[in-house]
Design an enzyme around this catalytic site. Structure first.
Site, short mmCIF file in Angstrom:
data_model
loop_
_atom_site.label_atom_id
_atom_site.label_comp_id
_atom_site.label_asym_id
_atom_site.label_seq_id
_atom_site.Cartn_x
_atom_site.Cartn_y
_atom_site.Cartn_z
N ASP A 1 0.80 -1.23 0.00
CA ASP A 1 0.00 0.00 0.00
C ASP A 1 0.83 1.28 0.00
O ASP A 1 0.38 2.32 0.48
CB ASP A 1 -0.96 0.04 1.19
CG ASP A 1 -2.12 -0.93 1.06
OD1 ASP A 1 -2.16 -1.69 0.08
OD2 ASP A 1 -2.98 -0.94 1.96
N CYS B 294 -3.98 -5.86 -3.40
CA CYS B 294 -2.79 -6.65 -3.09
C CYS B 294 -2.71 -8.02 -3.75
O CYS B 294 -1.74 -8.32 -4.45
CB CYS B 294 -2.63 -6.78 -1.58
SG CYS B 294 -4.18 -7.01 -0.69
N HIS C 28 -0.77 -13.87 1.20
CA HIS C 28 -2.03 -13.41 0.59
C HIS C 28 -2.24 -13.94 -0.83
O HIS C 28 -2.79 -13.24 -1.69
CB HIS C 28 -2.12 -11.88 0.61
CG HIS C 28 -3.56 -11.42 0.69
ND1 HIS C 28 -3.94 -10.11 0.49
CD2 HIS C 28 -4.70 -12.10 0.95
CE1 HIS C 28 -5.25 -10.00 0.62
NE2 HIS C 28 -5.74 -11.20 0.90
N HIS D 57 0.64 -1.19 5.17
CA HIS D 57 -0.79 -1.50 5.18
C HIS D 57 -1.39 -1.10 6.53
O HIS D 57 -0.69 -1.02 7.54
CB HIS D 57 -0.95 -3.00 4.94
CG HIS D 57 -2.33 -3.46 4.63
ND1 HIS D 57 -3.33 -3.57 5.59
CD2 HIS D 57 -2.89 -3.88 3.47
CE1 HIS D 57 -4.43 -4.04 5.03
NE2 HIS D 57 -4.21 -4.23 3.74
N ASN E 250 0.31 -1.84 -4.88
CA ASN E 250 -0.76 -1.03 -5.46
C ASN E 250 -0.56 0.40 -4.99
O ASN E 250 0.35 0.68 -4.19
CB ASN E 250 -2.16 -1.53 -5.05
CG ASN E 250 -2.30 -1.88 -3.59
OD1 ASN E 250 -2.40 -3.06 -3.24
ND2 ASN E 250 -2.28 -0.88 -2.72
N LYS F 6 -5.75 3.21 -3.96
CA LYS F 6 -6.01 1.77 -3.85
C LYS F 6 -7.49 1.46 -4.03
O LYS F 6 -8.35 2.19 -3.58
CB LYS F 6 -5.53 1.28 -2.48
CG LYS F 6 -5.75 -0.21 -2.23
CD LYS F 6 -5.35 -0.61 -0.83
CE LYS F 6 -5.62 -2.09 -0.59
NZ LYS F 6 -5.26 -2.50 0.79
#
Length: 644
Positions: free
Chosen positions: A51, A88, A141, A235, A295, A319
């Site tokens: 992020d 993400c 993730h 993040h 991102n 984002k």
């Protein structure tokens, strides 16, 4: 052989500000071709920041302290037209597979039993044939519904980190179910994975940096290493040890931005510690480093409560959207001297080629001298960018696909999407999603120290060569600074790599090549062999000393941004067109004036849409209970692959 740069620090303890690397720029270009005779394959470090916004590192914001990353960027190459996905998981899947979400099926952030299909081959599996040993650290993730989707089943020989998309930086979910694991050995699994209850209470950025150092320290330096370091930073949630945020007292007034800045600085310190470990091991000179966000940064009106304090100025949105603020990614490369990758004439020069995150896999394969990456397995969307990166040759993508936005209503059937060409033309079918405004603006001048106003032609913005409205020096554009416009003043403090040169013009030339340099001072009063050229990261009026022998100049401040304004309503005809080279803020919708461009890009986008893949792995899932241990419950997979 000695390292090509001198490390001025040892490993920084937790809560100490700030690691500093002093990188050199000596590189040797021996190859007859771009990758020519490199000798042994280099070690590869892929760093992903979570992020991170367009205006969040020091070399762009001139506000947040990131000395390690700034220096690496200035000694490497910053990517100015590089794209990632809007959230993400799609970006991480794209990095690892070399394939767009349209094809690897990870079109949104993964939750529940969402996974990256097993027929997708990841970077570590692709480069294993060249002898690489691969380790993953940080945020995964990419799915963990079944063990087969976890890192050590997908080519990595160890994993330290968490499976999910986000968590508390200190508790790691340990108050209910711990999602923090150490897995050593391929196909580690249920009887091998160890929940890291000792990590509870410790800050994840520090933990991930320390684990990466351990991987390096324990690695056989004669074997090529691939280290995937995916920080949780920056993040949400907005958390950092106070020593890092306190460093911005009196510098940043906004409390959210101040704490966020501390999170960024802690990550910067961690990267410094990892590179220090590589240097101590004798590996750094033969290491190629990629740094990328996943991102754009979340902004205050980003859906889902992701905002922490990031900023994408001057880009629109953030984002979750496919506006430039959500998809144009902050990234750079750096290469050790013995890799023979970046020639000295390209050091510090930005890459203007159109690139995408799907390019890392084929480019890494080329660096590892593996020819089979593009010829085996599923077809790649990424291309080998060795030529543009290491020789400034033409190349790059003719078009890049933006992919789907999330958390907003689609206005085009079956979903909104966009495509951009190398000339900057960007077509969106539908809408760019949310956030869609320009709320991510620079701080008010009252938040930062007084900076000398730039009144020379150096401040002029060449929209084709400097499309983001930043000072030419901040983008390392040699033609952007007028070395003949000077004043008879010195400025103290804020020095960057002082050196000794022959005269003011040479000092100006040094600043031109130093990313993040906003001005320079030549002091003729300094006797040899003392340094007399002082590139500056900031030139403050309170530090101005006008006297004989002093000469200074440069582009000293970015132009003021336009005032934020409400975004226009969604289109009635379902098509938007911008040129994001001449209009990077996407304020001027020009589809009516350019029907031929709309028609051409519509065909390109429809061709992409026709190749969409919707296949998925069959899973049989029970209740998600976790694994109960004497220390507490640990998150573990709960499904099996296949139908029963």
């Amino acid at each position: 052989s000695p390292s090509r740069f001198h490390l001025e620090h040892t490993r920084a303890p937790r809560c100490r500000m700030m690691s500093t690397l002093s990188f050199g720029v000596v590189m040797v270009w021996l190859a007859a071709t771009v990758l020519g005779d490199q000798g042994s394959p280099p070690h590869i470090l892929l760093i992903v920041s979570d992020d991170l916004g367009w205006d969040d590192l020091g070399f762009r914001s001139h506000q947040i302290k990131t000395p390690t990353l700034d220096r690496m960027a200035s000694e490497g190459r910053v990517l100015n037209h590089y794209y990632v996905q809007d959230v993400c998981s799609p970006s991480r899947a794209t990095f690892q597979t070399g394939r767009y979400p349209l094809h690897n099926t990870v079109n949104d952030w993964l939750r529940g039993d969402g996974v990256l299909p097993l027929n997708e081959t990841l970077i570590p599996a692709k480069i294993k044939s060249a002898g690489y040993v691969s380790h993953a650290v940080g945020k995964w993730h990419l799915g963990y519904a079944a063990w087969e989707y976890t890192p050590t089943f997908r080519g990595y020989e160890s994993f330290y980190g968490f499976y999910s998309g986000g968590q508390d930086y200190f508790t790691h979910g340990g108050t209910s179910a711990l999602d923090f694991h150490l897995e050593v050995g391929e196909r580690c699994g249920i009887n091998c994975s160890v929940g890291q209850f000792d990590a509870v209470g410790a800050y994840s950025t520090t933990l991930f940096s320390a684990r990466a150092e351990t991987v390096v320290t324990q690695h056989d330096a004669t074997t090529p290493l691939f280290l995937y370091l995916a920080y949780q930073a920056v993040h949400a949630p907005r958390e950092v040890p106070s020593a890092y945020s306190d460093a911005y007292n009196g510098i940043i007034a906004d409390p959210d931005r101040k704490k966020f800045a501390g999170m960024v600085s802690c990550m910067d310190e961690g990267v410094g510690n990892v590179t220090a470990a590589l240097n101590a091991k004798g590996m750094l000179d033969n290491t190629f480093i990629i740094f990328t966000t996943d991102n754009g940064g979340p902004v205050p009106d980003t859906p889902g409560g992701d905002y922490v304090g990031s900023r994408n100025w001057p880009l629109r949105g953030g984002k979750h959207s496919i506006w430039e603020g959500g998809t144009r990614g902050t990234a750079f490369i750096w290469a050790g001297a013995n890799t023979n990758l970046i020639p000295s004439n390209l050091v510090g020069q930005p890459v203007e080629t159109l690139m995408h995150g799907c390019d890392w896999l084929p480019t890494i394969c080329a660096i590892a001298k593996i020819d089979s990456c593009a010829n085996s397995g599923l077809p790649l969307d990424g291309i080998d960018e060795s030529g543009p990166l290491f020789a400034n040759t033409t190349g790059g993508h003719a078009h890049v696909l933006y992919g789907q936005h999330d958390d907003a209503v689609n206005l085009f059937a079956p979903y909104d999407d966009g495509v951009r060409d190398a000339a900057g033309w960007k077509l969106i079918q539908g809408w760019g999603g949310k956030p869609s405004d320009w709320s991510s603006s620079p701080p008010n001048a009252s938040m930062t120290p007084s900076v000398r106003t730039c009144t020379t032609r150096n401040c002029d913005v060449d929209v084709m060569l400097n499309p983001f409205g930043l000072s030419p020096a901040a983008l390392a554009l040699p033609h952007g600074m007028n070395c003949s416009t000077t004043q008879p003043c010195c400025y103290v403090e804020n020095d960057m790599n002082p050196s000794r040169v022959a005269g003011p013009a040479d000092c100006c030339a040094v600043c031109q090549k130093l990313l993040g340099c906003v001005g320079w001072v030549f002091n003729a009063n300094e006797p040899a062999p003392r340094t007399n050229c002082f590139p500056k990261s900031k030139m403050e009026t309170r530090n101005q000393q006008c006297r004989a022998g002093c000469t200074s100049g440069g582009a000293l401040s970015p132009p003021s941004p336009p005032s934020p304004s409400p975004p226009p309503p969604p289109p009635s005809n379902g098509t938007l067109l911008f040129n994001v080279v001449t209009d990077p803020s996407e304020r001027n919708e020009v589809s009516a004036a350019n029907p031929d461009v709309v028609a051409r890009l519509t065909l390109v986008l429809e061709a992409f849409r026709a190749t969409a893949n919707t296949a998925s792995d069959p899973l049989t899932c029970g209740p998600q209970k976790g694994k109960v241990t004497p220390q507490g419950t640990v998150v573990v997979p709960w499904c099996t692959v296949g139908k029963v």
